[in-house]
Design a protein around this motif. Structure first.
Motif, short mmCIF file in Angstrom:
data_model
loop_
_atom_site.label_atom_id
_atom_site.label_comp_id
_atom_site.label_asym_id
_atom_site.label_seq_id
_atom_site.Cartn_x
_atom_site.Cartn_y
_atom_site.Cartn_z
N SER A 156 18.08 24.77 -82.51
CA SER A 156 17.25 24.82 -81.25
C SER A 156 17.53 26.11 -80.22
O SER A 156 18.39 26.85 -80.43
N GLU A 157 16.55 25.46 -79.31
CA GLU A 157 16.64 26.73 -77.96
C GLU A 157 17.49 26.21 -77.83
O GLU A 157 18.01 27.87 -76.90
N ARG A 158 18.09 25.19 -76.83
CA ARG A 158 18.92 24.87 -76.03
C ARG A 158 21.06 25.82 -76.81
O ARG A 158 21.44 25.84 -76.61
N ALA A 159 20.71 25.74 -78.32
CA ALA A 159 21.57 26.11 -78.51
C ALA A 159 21.79 27.66 -78.41
O ALA A 159 23.02 28.34 -78.62
N ARG A 160 20.29 28.01 -78.78
CA ARG A 160 20.54 30.03 -78.88
C ARG A 160 20.63 29.84 -76.97
O ARG A 160 21.66 31.37 -76.87
N ALA A 161 20.72 29.67 -76.12
CA ALA A 161 20.89 29.58 -75.04
C ALA A 161 22.26 29.40 -74.72
O ALA A 161 23.11 30.08 -73.79
#
Length: 546
Positions: free
Chosen positions: A45-50
């Motif tokens: 997910s986008e938050r995991a990439r962050a």
């Protein structure tokens, strides 16, 4: 001469495995989520990439970068099921959709662009319709060819007609989706798709093989195949309108027979058969009646007609409930009758029972077989269950009639992007590969399977053309081509064709149970085909092919 690539519109849903996990399993995609396959991250997910999670990381490294990471196992079936409504939404705007993979679908851009007033307008309309219908965010890319359109979709870009080679030329070689090839190209000084496309095609084929030649065409802006569009599902429903309301059972029976024949003919035209039938009726007073009939087998035209007649008879002859309860009989005659095949399958997809259609005959057979077991014992009546294993004898388990039909060994898993094991050397050392600890059974014999597996292998001898025994070394080197086969004390038979060896090295960690053998498939001059095995220098006949 190669045809020019088709102008293609590709819709892409970012991080689709994560969204599919949210749609099907309820895992919040707004949280740090990673989808793992073979202990590596395939989507996040986008938050995991962050938090620093990237594709290709191992589970432990990903959890080290993001301790609150939610881990989801990769499930291609889940991804495909969740993507079906998105494809259906695209088909409501434009026809001729091809599913590239779960999360991406493509179609020829010419039709929707001309109908909706341009490529940009078509892209906006499709994105908006998917968002409204499925609550899914997506991006659209348009270019010449599916490959270029997929790369353009990641930036939401429309590449002008004829500008695809220039668009691809500036992209890095990692865009090819072949990490090993990209690493090799970079070490050779080839860093962009333009540099790769500039290499001579013959040299690329000689150096990198067929797959390298394929991606070389893609890097030059040429597609390797046309769009394989998905046909929209056929409308199999049949409807009959009646000017005179039907309020008699005999008239309903006639209408049921006519409509059932129409439905059966329509299904037969598509090679389908019905297993679950929806019956809908509308009365002159606007009452809507609906029932679903299930059948453990294939519904023939007569069976469909019977069920429609039974249902209409039940509706038309119904009576008012006791104590002033809601009446079950309609207050007016039927003016519209509709048959909906809720469950269909291919005609060859369901094999009729051994004793005809499932039902009373099956119950009679069950009672008879149970009686035989009561007289002779449970093992007197058995059925075969297929499972995992490397040899035909290992893949079959005989289960007493009435017992749970579970295989003795799990079958090989269907892993994405991994060729099936078969016809190659394999050992139990590789049994740990694959998700969930399910063994992939390397060294499994390739199809077709033999028709007869001998309960006890027959001793045999194999000689070459000079009359010398054929020997298989520890390195699987065959001393000479097999020419003659002798089973037991019988007469020699000429071998006209053979394949192998397929080696198996099992339970090497337990010397007392270890087994090492090589198998061959041979075809004899009389047309017979056999499965042979050589173990500890002894040739054996294990099975016979039909």
């Amino acid at each position: 001469m190669t045809a020019a690539p088709v102008r293609t519109l590709l819709l892409w849903c970012p991080d689709w495995p994560v969204l599919a996990a949210e749609i099907v399993d309820g895992v919040p995609a707004t949280d740090p989520v990673a989808v793992l396959h073979a202990n590596r991250v395939v989507a996040c997910s986008e938050r995991a990439r962050a938090e620093g999670v990237r594709r290709g990381l191992r589970r432990r490294e990903a959890q080290g970068r993001c301790p609150q990471l939610t881990v989801v196992e990769y499930d291609p079936g889940r991804d495909a099921r969740a993507f079906e409504p998105v494809v259906a939404a695209v088909e409501e705007v434009a026809a001729g959709v091809e599913v590239v993979r779960p999360g991406a679908c493509a179609l020829a851009a010419r039709g929707p662009s001309r109908y909706l007033g341009g490529e940009e307008a078509a892209a906006e309309r499709i994105i908006e319709h998917v968002a409204q219908s499925c609550a899914v965010e997506s991006q659209v890319g348009i270019a010449d060819g599916v490959f270029a359109a997929g790369l353009a979709a990641r930036d939401g870009r429309i590449v002008p007609p004829g500008g695809t080679p220039e668009f691809l030329a500036a992209l890095p070689v990692e865009a090819l989706g072949r990490p090993a090839l990209a690493d090799l190209l970079r070490r050779l000084g080839v860093r962009t798709l333009g540099d790769f496309a500039a290499l001579p095609a013959g040299d690329v084929l000689a150096r990198f093989g067929f797959d390298g030649a394929l991606v070389h065409r893609l890097a030059a802006g040429q597609d390797h195949r046309p769009l394989a569009v998905r046909q929209p599902p056929a409308d199999l429903t049949v409807t009959a309108e009646h000017d005179e309301p039907i309020d008699r059972v005999d008239a309903a029976a006639f209408a049921a027979r006519t409509l059932a024949e129409q439905l059966h003919e329509r299904l037969a035209a598509y090679g389908l058969a019905c297993t679950r039938l929806g019956i809908e009726a509308v009365t002159a007073h606007g009452q809507e009646l609906h029932r679903v009939w299930r059948h453990d087998g294939l519904l023939t035209a007569a069976a469909i007609a019977d069920r429609v007649r039974w249902q209409l008879d039940g509706w038309l002859s119904g009576s008012t409930g006791r104590g002033g309860a809601r009446p079950t009989r309609p207050t007016a005659g039927i003016i519209r009758l509709r048959l909906v095949p809720d469950g269909v399958l291919a005609q060859a997809g369901l094999q009729p029972g051994l004793w005809g259609e499932t039902g009373e005959e099956r119950e009679r057979a069950h009672r008879a077989l149970s009686r035989v077991q009561g007289i002779l014992g449970p093992e007197a009546v058995v059925t075969a269950v297929l499972g995992g294993g490397r040899s035909p004898a290992d893949q079959t388990r005989l289960v007493p009639w009435g017992d749970e039909r579970l295989p003795a060994r799990p079958g090989p898993p269907a892993l994405p992007d991994e060729p099936a094991a078969g016809g190659a050397a394999g050992t139990d050392r590789a049994a740990g590969r694959g998700g969930g600890g399910t063994p992939p059974w390397p060294g499994r014999l390739p199809p077709p399977a033999p028709a007869v597996v001998l309960p006890s292998p027959l001793a045999a001898t194999v000689h070459d053309a000079a009359g010398e025994p054929v020997v298989v070394s520890a390195r699987l080197a065959v001393s000479a081509a097999p020419a003659r086969l002798t089973v037991g004390t019988g007469r020699p038979a000429e071998i006209v064709g053979w394949a192998g060896p397929w080696p198996v090295d099992e339970r090497w960690w337990a010397p007392a149970e270890a087994r090492r053998r090589a198998r061959f498939q041979v075809c004899l001059a009389d047309g017979a085909a056999l499965l042979l095995a050589v173990e500890a220098g002894q040739w054996l006949v294990e099975a016979i092919y039909d």
